[in-house]
Design a protein around this motif. Structure first.
Motif, mmCIF file in Angstrom:
data_model
loop_
_atom_site.group_PDB
_atom_site.id
_atom_site.type_symbol
_atom_site.label_atom_id
_atom_site.label_comp_id
_atom_site.label_asym_id
_atom_site.label_seq_id
_atom_site.Cartn_x
_atom_site.Cartn_y
_atom_site.Cartn_z
ATOM 1 N N LEU A 1 3.798 6.914 12.972
ATOM 2 C CA LEU A 1 4.665 6.681 11.483
ATOM 3 C C LEU A 1 5.265 7.748 11.317
ATOM 4 N N MET A 2 4.678 8.856 10.723
ATOM 5 C CA MET A 2 5.186 9.873 10.205
ATOM 6 C C MET A 2 6.235 10.677 11.219
ATOM 7 N N GLU A 3 6.246 10.272 12.708
ATOM 8 C CA GLU A 3 7.467 10.801 13.211
ATOM 9 C C GLU A 3 8.266 10.612 13.842
ATOM 10 N N ALA A 4 8.342 9.130 13.175
ATOM 11 C CA ALA A 4 9.241 7.831 13.298
ATOM 12 C C ALA A 4 10.207 8.350 11.567
ATOM 13 N N TYR A 5 9.742 9.102 10.470
ATOM 14 C CA TYR A 5 9.750 8.528 9.754
ATOM 15 C C TYR A 5 10.589 10.433 10.032
ATOM 16 N N GLY A 6 10.455 10.374 10.354
ATOM 17 C CA GLY A 6 11.172 11.694 10.151
ATOM 18 C C GLY A 6 12.053 11.810 11.247
ATOM 19 N N GLU A 7 12.523 10.885 12.304
ATOM 20 C CA GLU A 7 13.314 10.691 12.589
ATOM 21 C C GLU A 7 14.651 9.591 12.065
ATOM 22 N N PHE A 8 13.683 9.119 11.315
ATOM 23 C CA PHE A 8 14.541 8.429 10.220
ATOM 24 C C PHE A 8 15.771 8.985 9.085
ATOM 25 N N GLU A 9 15.195 9.944 8.601
ATOM 26 C CA GLU A 9 15.112 10.764 8.001
ATOM 27 C C GLU A 9 16.922 12.225 8.191
ATOM 28 N N LYS A 10 16.327 12.751 9.416
ATOM 29 C CA LYS A 10 16.898 13.341 10.741
ATOM 30 C C LYS A 10 19.037 12.369 10.897
ATOM 31 N N VAL A 11 18.630 11.093 10.725
ATOM 32 C CA VAL A 11 19.804 10.260 10.393
ATOM 33 C C VAL A 11 20.261 10.013 8.415
ATOM 34 N N TYR A 12 19.334 9.535 8.366
ATOM 35 C CA TYR A 12 19.548 8.816 7.221
ATOM 36 C C TYR A 12 19.215 9.425 5.369
ATOM 37 N N ARG B 1 14.718 15.400 3.660
ATOM 38 C CA ARG B 1 13.718 15.996 4.647
ATOM 39 C C ARG B 1 12.572 16.775 4.844
ATOM 40 N N ALA B 2 13.794 17.610 3.765
ATOM 41 C CA ALA B 2 12.594 19.432 3.194
ATOM 42 C C ALA B 2 10.890 18.319 2.418
ATOM 43 N N SER B 3 10.885 17.355 1.685
ATOM 44 C CA SER B 3 9.394 17.120 1.309
ATOM 45 C C SER B 3 8.773 16.305 2.430
ATOM 46 N N LEU B 4 9.758 15.874 3.753
ATOM 47 C CA LEU B 4 9.242 14.787 4.727
ATOM 48 C C LEU B 4 8.218 15.663 5.292
ATOM 49 N N ASP B 5 8.770 16.948 5.620
ATOM 50 C CA ASP B 5 8.258 18.175 6.286
ATOM 51 C C ASP B 5 6.855 19.191 5.973
ATOM 52 N N SER B 6 7.433 18.620 4.965
ATOM 53 C CA SER B 6 5.796 19.480 4.266
ATOM 54 C C SER B 6 5.358 18.684 4.281
ATOM 55 N N ARG B 7 4.572 17.134 4.340
ATOM 56 C CA ARG B 7 4.097 16.762 4.924
ATOM 57 C C ARG B 7 3.220 16.130 6.051
#
Length: 695
Positions: A621-632, A638-644
């Motif tokens: 789910l985190m990987e899909a969340y990352g793909e979502f943030e790359k687009v939207y 993005r930086a906040s999610l990358d740290s997680r």
């Protein structure tokens, strides 16, 4: 061990010698010499007294009567011998040796007229004794009384004796060279014995003593006569073989006369009458090889192939593949025999077991389908075709055990081709009531849909779903039908019923497919709140699968909220007021509000998997969340999610005393200790609140 016999041991030779030594030798009869007439008369009187005494005690002893008569013959007293014979005939007039001895006695004594009279009496008294007739005929023929012999033969033949008598009569006339009389005898002979063997004898005679035209006429007469007797003869198979032998001989004779067209026509007509005769086919093949053309040879080869198929099918009656090949040959070259061969095939190849549906039954049903199709399309016999369908469905297929959808469907299509829709509905309705199958339901639905009878379609769908509630495609098609008809409420009700039925018999994957399709329907209907509720149910039903969380978040990213929908409607109405020609909907463009709603879904999913410690699903789910943030997303998000984001580690665990490696995921946020509360700040806030209360 000594090989010599002991003194007390008996051998076979000793026993035989003893038997022969004790054998009684019969006493030799005293030879009596008769010296004068008185001694002769005394001797004759004594013997006659002995005979008479014995016959008084046992008068049925015919051997004694014959010895008595022979004695009188030895005494040259023919008068007394006749008396003895006559007395014996009064006792038993059917004793053939008595007549023979009596006649021979008269002939030895040269009393020919007496013998003739006796023979006449004998054939009148016991007319079925051939020996008496032959004796009479031999006597007259030796005396060259030809007319008497001929009259005797005529009298004897009037009794319809065995074949040998007729042959003897023919040989007599041939010895006399009376050819017309021979033909007259044969004319009567073939009436008494109307068989090919009799006619062939006559043909052999005509071939030697007649003309070409007489032989040809005789062959034609023989064939016509024998065919007329065909249905009344006892042994028809043997009788037909005789006729075929005669026909073959007829054709071969025409060949010897160089009448090849006649011979070819004879074979052609005969094969129409007896198409399965192997002898006839082989004879025709031999003829065609010697005197035929290419087409004739081809026809001969085809006949051989037919015989070969028939012989194979006698051994393999259940071989449907062989029956199909045989039918191909019959349909192409023997169209008049097609119906009969089809009937023979469906009767002979019927499977014996009626419990399970196997490959033999499937092949057999396709044989039926080919049968009814040929009758309808090639023979144009609709009444027969309808009868065959009913016979197959009523008498052949055991519907309580299994059925075949294709035969019901083809029967209904036949009724439709006859412009009888009502009958087609009755056929399909009976099939659904007796032995429902998916194919029958689907075909019935398609039929009523093409007829635009949607009320009937709904009823069929209801029965179909009662029969197979676990078929997701049926629920989807039913709902799609209602949606296409513009009735969204009915379509929604179909989905709701599908979700609320007893799920014990429905696989979990099917239930999930129903929810997924329901969601797609609500999205197409722009009922986004209903879709959100369904996604919540989807999560529970799908055990909170990561894929469902991802799909839910993707939906929230693109689905407008209630307020956004209202704004779109208002904007659309305003644009329509300004420009009446514009009737197009305003496209929805996702905003940051929609992205944040999607982020909440992702966060809910991550929190759920963290609570249940499912690191793998959390990672996905985190990987899909990352793909979502790359687009939207933006740089900060993005930086906040990358740290997680997690990292993969290899760890060990003990399974049954064995250390095994496995892949695990470590999340940075799990290692951060919880923050301590700021006590001073809390005290300050408390004091401020208390001060406010006192004022």
């Amino acid at each position: 061990m000594s090989t010599e016999s002991g003194p007390s041991q008996l051998s076979v030779d000793n026993i035989l010698n003893d038997v022969y030594a004790r054998r009684k030798t019969p006493k030799s009869q005293t030879k009596v010499d008769i010296l004068d007439i008185d001694e002769l008369r005394e001797y004759q009187g004594r013997k006659r007294t002995e005979f008479e005494s014995y016959l008084k005690r046992n008068r049925l002893d015919m051997g004694q009567w014959l010895r008595y008569a022979a004695f009188e013959q030895e005494q040259h007293d023919m008068r007394r011998a006749r008396s003895v014979f006559e007395r014996a005939l009064l006792v038993n007039a059917t004793y053939v040796p008595l007549w023979i001895h009596y006649i021979d006695a008269e002939l030895k004594s040269r009393y020919v007229n007496h013998a003739r009279n006796l023979l006449d009496r004998a054939i009148t008294t016991i007319p079925r004794v051939d020996k008496l007739w032959y004796k009479y005929l031999f006597l007259e023929e030796s005396l060259e009384n030809w007319e008497i012999v001929r009259s005797l033969y005529n009298k004897w033949c009037s009794l319809e004796p065995e074949r040998g008598v007729w042959v003897s009569y023919v040989e007599f006339e041939m010895r006399q060279q009376n050819w017309n009389n021979v033909r007259g005898v044969y004319e009567k002979f073939v009436l008494v014995y109307p068989e090919a063997q009799t006619w062939l004898k006559w043909v052999d005679f005509e071939s030697t003593y007649g003309s070409i035209e007489s032989v040809r006429n005789l062959y034609s007469l023989a064939v016509d006569s024998l065919i007329s007797y065909d249905q009344v003869m006892d042994n028809q198979a043997e009788y037909e073989e005789g006729i075929i032998e005669l026909v073959v001989r007829f054709a071969e004779w025409e060949t010897t006369q160089q009448e090849y067209n006649r011979a070819k026509e004879i074979f052609h007509i005969a094969l129409q009458k007896w198409p399965h005769s192997q002898k006839l086919i082989h004879s025709q093949s031999a003829f065609e090889r010697n005197f035929g053309n290419s087409s004739d040879i081809e026809r001969s080869i085809i006949n051989k192939r037919r015989i070969s198929y028939e012989n194979d099918l006698k051994e393999e009656k259940q071989n449907i593949y062989k029956w199909m090949q045989y039918l191909d040959l019959i349909i192409q070259y023997y169209p008049t025999d097609t119906i009969d061969v089809f009937e023979m095939a469906v009767n002979t190849a019927l499977p014996k077991q009626r419990i399970t549906k196997d490959i033999q039954w499937e092949r057999y049903i396709y044989l039926w389908i080919r049968y009814v199709t040929h009758v309808e399309l090639e023979s144009n016999k609709t009444d027969l075709c309808d009868t065959l369908y009913k016979r197959c469905l009523n008498d052949i297929i055991p519907h309580q055990k299994f059925t075949f959808s294709i035969i019901w469907i083809t029967y209904s299509e036949f009724a439709i081709r006859q412009d009888d829709i009502t009958k087609a509905r009755k056929i399909l309705g009976r099939a659904i009531g007796l032995c429902p199958t998916d194919d029958i339901f689907r075909y019935y639905i398609q039929l009523e849909t093409r007829l635009r009878e949607f009320d009937r379609v709904r009823k069929i769908y209801e029965k179909y779903l009662q029969y197979a509630p676990d078929n997701i495609n049926t629920w989807e098609e039913f709902a799609q039908l209602e949606n296409n008809l513009g009735d969204e409420e009915r379509a929604r009700s179909v989905y709701e019923i599908a979700l609320n039925i007893d799920t014990s018999t429905i696989p979990e994957t099917t239930q999930l497919d129903i929810i997924r399709n329901f969601i797609e329907f609500e999205v197409e209907s722009q009922e986004y709140d209903n879709a959100r509720n369904l996604y919540e149910a989807f999560l529970k039903k799908g055990n909170f699968s990561p894929n469902i969380w991802i799909a839910y978040a993707t939906f929230e990213c693109s689905a407008p909220t209630t307020e956004q929908i209202q704004e779109l409607y208002n904007k659309n109405e305003h644009s329509n007021d300004d420009d009446d020609s514009s009737n197009e909907d305003v496209d929805f463009t996702p905003t940051e509000l929609n992205f944040n709603r999607a982020r909440k879904i992702y966060e809910r999913g991550l929190k759920y998997f963290k609570e249940i410690e499912d690191n793998k699903s959390r990672y996905l789910l985190m990987e899909a969340y990352g793909e979502f943030e790359k687009v939207y997303g933006n740089d900060e998000s993005r930086a906040s999610l990358d740290s997680r984001k997690s990292r993969r580690v290899i760890q060990n665990r003990n399974e049954g005393g064995v250390q095994k490696e496995y892949v695990d995921y470590v999340f940075p946020e799990d290692s951060i200790p919880p923050q301590k509360a700021n006590v001073s700040r809390m005290l300050a806030l408390a004091q401020k609140w208390k001060k406010g209360e006192s004022q």
